[in-house]
Motif scaffolding. Structure first.
Motif, mmCIF file in Angstrom:
data_model
loop_
_atom_site.group_PDB
_atom_site.id
_atom_site.type_symbol
_atom_site.label_atom_id
_atom_site.label_comp_id
_atom_site.label_asym_id
_atom_site.label_seq_id
_atom_site.Cartn_x
_atom_site.Cartn_y
_atom_site.Cartn_z
ATOM 1 N N TYR A 1 1.120 -1.289 -0.320
ATOM 2 C CA TYR A 1 -0.178 0.277 -0.411
ATOM 3 C C TYR A 1 0.775 1.055 0.085
ATOM 4 C CZ TYR A 1 -3.769 -3.117 1.813
ATOM 5 O OH TYR A 1 -4.189 -4.197 0.992
ATOM 6 N N PHE B 1 -0.240 4.502 -0.841
ATOM 7 C CA PHE B 1 -1.930 5.211 -0.047
ATOM 8 C C PHE B 1 -0.848 6.007 1.435
ATOM 9 C CE2 PHE B 1 -4.164 1.972 -2.247
ATOM 10 C CZ PHE B 1 -4.564 1.950 -1.606
ATOM 11 N N TYR C 1 -5.338 3.136 6.286
ATOM 12 C CA TYR C 1 -4.716 3.956 5.028
ATOM 13 C C TYR C 1 -5.381 4.907 4.469
ATOM 14 C CZ TYR C 1 -0.241 1.580 6.139
ATOM 15 O OH TYR C 1 0.766 1.238 6.793
ATOM 16 N N TYR C 2 -5.272 5.701 2.948
ATOM 17 C CA TYR C 2 -6.232 6.235 2.263
ATOM 18 C C TYR C 2 -4.809 6.288 0.770
ATOM 19 C CZ TYR C 2 -4.638 11.175 2.878
ATOM 20 O OH TYR C 2 -3.573 12.239 2.773
ATOM 21 N N HIS C 3 -5.960 6.662 -0.431
ATOM 22 C CA HIS C 3 -5.108 7.481 -1.070
ATOM 23 C C HIS C 3 -6.133 7.769 -1.998
ATOM 24 C CE1 HIS C 3 -3.352 6.726 -5.194
ATOM 25 N NE2 HIS C 3 -2.809 5.894 -4.609
#
Length: 161
Positions: free
Chosen positions: A129, A134, A157-159
């Motif tokens: 990730y 991410f 997590y983020y993207h």
């Protein structure tokens, strides 16, 4: 034929259920505890915004599910889960699934892909990730109950898409 990632079909369901249940039974990555059967599996996968399967020479080796993370004012944020069969791990199938998922999330109008509960010890997923862009949001202490009853930290997590 080579590795491909494409939308699942009803013919894939038995393999998808088997792979999904394998991860659930391991008890170290998915929050689900109940196994899917033919009926619940069909309903579960049909309820997702999108499901992709990874095939190598026609055989399903992994899958992902994509769906909204929330509703209304947060409905532009999606969530996904990935499962790769134990005999296929280490072949970079997860990377292909995540990359396809990012594209599908954009195509379905989402603006952010968020993972709520990546188990801290899942270093292979976390490295993947992070390599794909991410960003970890922090750590939630003891947020995941492992199959053995112990609790482990989770890392959201983020993207941005």
């Amino acid at each position: 034929m080579g590795l491909s990632v494409e939308k699942y079909s009803s013919a894939d369901l038995a393999d998808m259920i088997r792979i999904w249940n394998e991860v659930v039974e391991e008890g170290i990555a998915f929050p689900q505890e109940e196994l899917l059967d033919e009926t619940s599996g069909r309903e579960f996968f049909a309820a997702q915004t999108y499901c992709g399967v990874a095939r190598l020479d026609g055989k399903v080796l992994g899958l992902y599910i994509l769906h909204p993370n929330n509703v209304g004012r947060c409905g532009h944020i999606c969530n996904a889960s990935y499962a790769v069969s134990s005999e296929s791990r280490g072949l970079h199938i997860g990377e292909k699934l995540v990359l396809d998922c990012l594209e599908q999330a954009k195509l379905h109008g989402f603006g952010v892909l968020q993972f709520n509960a990546v188990v801290e010890s899942n270093i292979h997923a976390r490295h993947l990730y992070e390599r794909l862009g991410f960003v970890q949001l922090g750590t939630i202490p003891r947020g995941f109950r492992m199959k053995d009853g112990s609790c482990e930290n989770i890392c959201p997590y983020y993207h941005e898409l």
